[in-house]
Design an enzyme around this catalytic site. Structure first.
Site, PDB file in Angstrom:
ATOM      1  N   GLU A   1       0.885  -1.119  -0.048  1.00 19.57           N
ATOM      2  CA  GLU A   1       0.026   0.049  -0.025  1.00 19.57           C
ATOM      3  C   GLU A   1       0.925   1.462   0.002  1.00 19.57           C
ATOM      4  O   GLU A   1       0.794   2.257   0.991  1.00 19.57           O
ATOM      5  CB  GLU A   1      -1.096  -0.070   1.076  1.00 19.57           C
TER       6      GLU A   1
ATOM      7  N   GLU B   1      -5.420  -8.530  -0.620  1.00 22.02           N
ATOM      8  CA  GLU B   1      -6.426  -8.205   0.751  1.00 22.02           C
ATOM      9  C   GLU B   1      -7.801  -7.983   0.311  1.00 22.02           C
ATOM     10  O   GLU B   1      -8.018  -7.007  -0.547  1.00 22.02           O
ATOM     11  CB  GLU B   1      -6.036  -7.014   1.314  1.00 22.02           C
TER      12      GLU B   1
END
Length: 507
Positions: A174, A293
Site C-alpha cells: 500500500e 487483501e
C-alpha cells in the site's frame, strides 16, 4: 409464487483454470494474529514449537494454499534481521504501523515451520517503506540462496540448511497510502520497485513479483497510480495488487450486499488499466492480478482507534477483532463469486486475515479453544469445491432496488468444473432479503451427472453471530435442488449462500 431466474452452465463456456492460490490468506504481525493466534506456547492445545494445533487443523480445513506474510502495514518498518537467529537474542521493537510492541519471538524460521505444518506456501513481502534494494536482496539471499555467501551461510548457522524457496514476493505494501511508513509518490515507488525487482531477479531468476496497486479504488490517485507504477515495472513484475474492504456503517443491509458489484467494477477497471499499459509498451505479456487483501472490515474500528491512540505499545493487543454476522458471510460469498468469475486475470487472492484479525478463525482470549466465524463457511466451500475450470454462467435474474446501487440482480452465481473429479459446483447467493427465488439451470452439457448435494447457509437474523462454544450460523444440507432432463430446479431462499454440487453418475 416465488420469483424465477434462469441460468445456463455449459462446459464450453470456460473462463479459465482457477489458480488454487485464489484461496490464499494473510497473516500480519498485528493484534493477536501471530501471538495468541497461531503461536501460544504453554497452551494445552499447542505443540512443542508453541503452535496451536487446533488452529492448524482449522487452516487445513480451509485448505489455504498460500499465506501472505509479514504484512501489511507492518512490513514497511520490518527489520527482517531482528526476526532470525536465537530467539533469546532477538530485539524488542516499537512497531509503528499498529503502535504495538514486537518481541520477534516468531520470525522467518518459525513462520515457515508453521506454514509447512498448515500445508501452505509463504508469500513473502519486502520492506520498501523505510528500507530498499539492499535489504530486499539480503533477505532474498538469506531465504533462497543455497549457501556459500554471507546471508545464506547465516541461515545455515541459524539451523536451516535448506533454502526456504519462497517463490512469490510482494514489493512493499500500500505504498500509495499516506498512513504507510515510508509512503511514496507513484514515480518514487515505481522506480524503487523496478530496481528492486531487477536486482532480486539476479539473485533468484525463478521468483515472481507482486507490485503495489492502489490501496482501494477511492484513493485520489486510483488508476493513475497503476499507470505510472506499471509503466516502470511492467517488464519485471508478474502481478499487480488490489485491496478492498467493505462495511455496513449505515446499517443498510440491502445495499451492503450490492457491494460485490463494486468489487467487480474495481477488477474490470484495473484490467483495463493493465491492458492500456500493455498496449503502450507494445508488450505481448498479460499482467495478472493479486487481490491480496479483501474482506469485510468495519465492526472493530472504534475499539482499534482507542487502543492505538490511548493504549499503545502493548504486546498483541486485541486489534481488528471484527465479530462477523450472517450478512457478512453473504457478502464474503458474493466476493468469492466475483473472484472466481475473474480467474482468467486474478491468479492470487488473500482473504485478510486468517486468525483473530478480521478473520474466519478466532481463538478464545481467555485460554480456551478456537472457533469458526460466520465467514469461515463460504470461504471453506469455495476453497474445497472451487478447484478446476471456472465456467461463465449465462444468467437471467430478477432484480430488486437498492439505495446506493440502483437495481441489482437477486441472484449472483458462478460454476466450477473439476474434470478430474467429475464434479460441477454452482456457487449462488440470493441477495434479495425479502423473497425466495427459484433458479432453473440448464446443465445439459453435463450428460450423466446427478445432484450430489445442496448446501445452504441461511438465517432469519442477518445480525446473528457465532461465538466461542456457540455456533449459530453453520451450513446444512437440504433437498432444495431437483434435476430433470438436464435441468436443475433450485429453491434459493431469501438471503442465502448456496453450494449445489453435481457428480458423474458412474453406475
Amino acid at each position: 409464487m416465488a420469483k424465477q431466474a434462469k441460468m445456463v452452465v455449459d462446459k464450453a463456456f470456460s473462463i479459465s483454470k482457477i489458480d488454487k492460490r485464489i484461496y490464499g490468506s494473510f497473516i500480519e504481525h498485528l493484534g493477536r494474529a501471530v501471538y495468541d493466534g497461531i503461536y501460544q506456547p504453554g497452551h494445552p492445545l499447542s505443540n512443542a514449537d508453541g503452535f496451536r494445533k487446533d488452529v492448524i487443523d482449522l487452516v487445513k480445513e480451509l485448505d489455504v494454499p498460500i499465506v501472505r506474510y509479514p504484512g501489511g502495514n507492518f512490513v514497511s518498518n520490518f527489520y527482517w534481521e531482528d526476526s532470525v537467529g536465537p530467539v533469546e537474542e532477538r530485539p524488542h521493537r516499537l512497531e509503528l504501523a499498529w503502535r504495538s510492541l514486537e518481541k520477534n519471538e516468531v520470525g522467518l524460521h518459525e513462520f515457515k515451520k508453521w506454514a509447512d505444518a498448515a500445508n501452505s506456501e509463504v508469500m513473502m513481502a519486502v520492506n520498501l517503506g523505510t528500507r530498499g534494494i539492499t535489504d530486499a536482496c539480503n533477505l532474498l539471499e538469506y531465504c533462497n540462496h543455497p549457501g556459500g555467501t554471507k546471508y545464506s551461510d547465516l541461515r545455515i548457522k541459524h539451523g536451516q540448511k535448506d533454502p526456504y524457496g519462497f517463490k512469490t514476493w510482494c514489493l512493499g505494501n500500500e505504498m500509495d497510502g499516506p498512513w504507510q511508513i515510508g509512503h511514496k509518490t507513484m514515480d518514487e515507488y515505481g522506480r524503487l520497485a523496478e530496481e528492486t525487482a531487477k536486482a532480486m531477479k539476479l539473485i533468484d531468476p525463478s521468483i515472481e513479483f507482486v507490485v503495489c496497486g492502489s490501496s482501494n479504488k477511492d484513493m485520489p490517485t486510483f488508476a493513475l497510480w497503476e499507470d505510472h507504477v506499471l509503466s516502470h515495472t511492467y517488464d519485471y513484475v508478474d502481478y499487480l495488487s488490489l485491496h478492498t474492504y467493505y462495511g455496513n456503517r449505515s446499517d443498510d443491509s440491502n445495499d451492503f450486499l450490492a457491494k460485490s458489484d463494486d468489487m467487480d467494477e474495481f477488477i474490470r477497471t484495473i484490467i483495463a488499466t493493465c491492458d492500456y499499459v500493455k498496449a503502450k509498451k507494445r508488450s505481448k505479456k498479460n499482467m495478472y492480478l493479486s487481490f491480496d487483501e479483501w474482506n469485510v472490515w468495519y465492526h472493530s474500528n472504534d475499539a482499534d482507534n482507542d487502543i492505538t491512540e490511548n493504549h499503545p505499545w502493548q504486546v498483541a493487543p486485541p486489534l481488528l477483532e471484527d465479530i462477523y454476522n450472517f450478512e457478512d458471510a453473504l457478502l464474503v460469498g458474493l466476493m468469492l463469486i466475483v473472484l472466481i468469475r475473474h480467474s482468467d486475470r486474478v491468479k492470487v487472492a488473500c482473504l485478510a486475515q486468517l486468525i483473530n484479525v478480521i478473520a474466519p478463525i478466532m481463538t478464545d482470549p481467555n485460554g480456551g479453544g478456537s472457533w469458526k466465524q460466520t465467514i469461515f463457511y463460504p470461504f471453506m466451500h469455495a476453497s474445497k469445491y472451487g478447484r478446476g475450470v471456472a465456467l461463465q454462467p449465462v444468467i437471467s435474474s430478477t432484480e430488486h432496488e437498492t439505495s446506493g446501487h440502483g437495481s441489482i440482480t437477486d441472484i449472483e452465481a458462478v460454476a466450477v468444473y473439476n474434470e478430474e473429479k467429475e464434479e460441477v459446483t454452482i456457487f449462488a447467493v440470493n441477495r434479495n432479503l425479502k423473497e425466495d427465488v427459484v433458479l432453473n439451470t440448464d446443465v445439459r452439457s453435463f450428460e450423466g451427472y446427478k445432484v450430489a448435494e445442496h448446501i445452504v447457509l441461511e438465517s432469519d437474523d442477518l445480525k446473528v453471530v457465532n461465538a466461542f462454544g456457540q455456533e449459530n450460523v453453520k451450513p446444512k444440507t437440504t433437498q432444495q435442488t431437483t434435476m430433470d432432463n438436464g435441468e436443475l430446479t433450485s429453491m434459493l431462499h431469501k438471503a442465502s449462500w448456496n453450494v449445489i454440487r453435481l457428480v458423474k453418475d458412474n453406475k
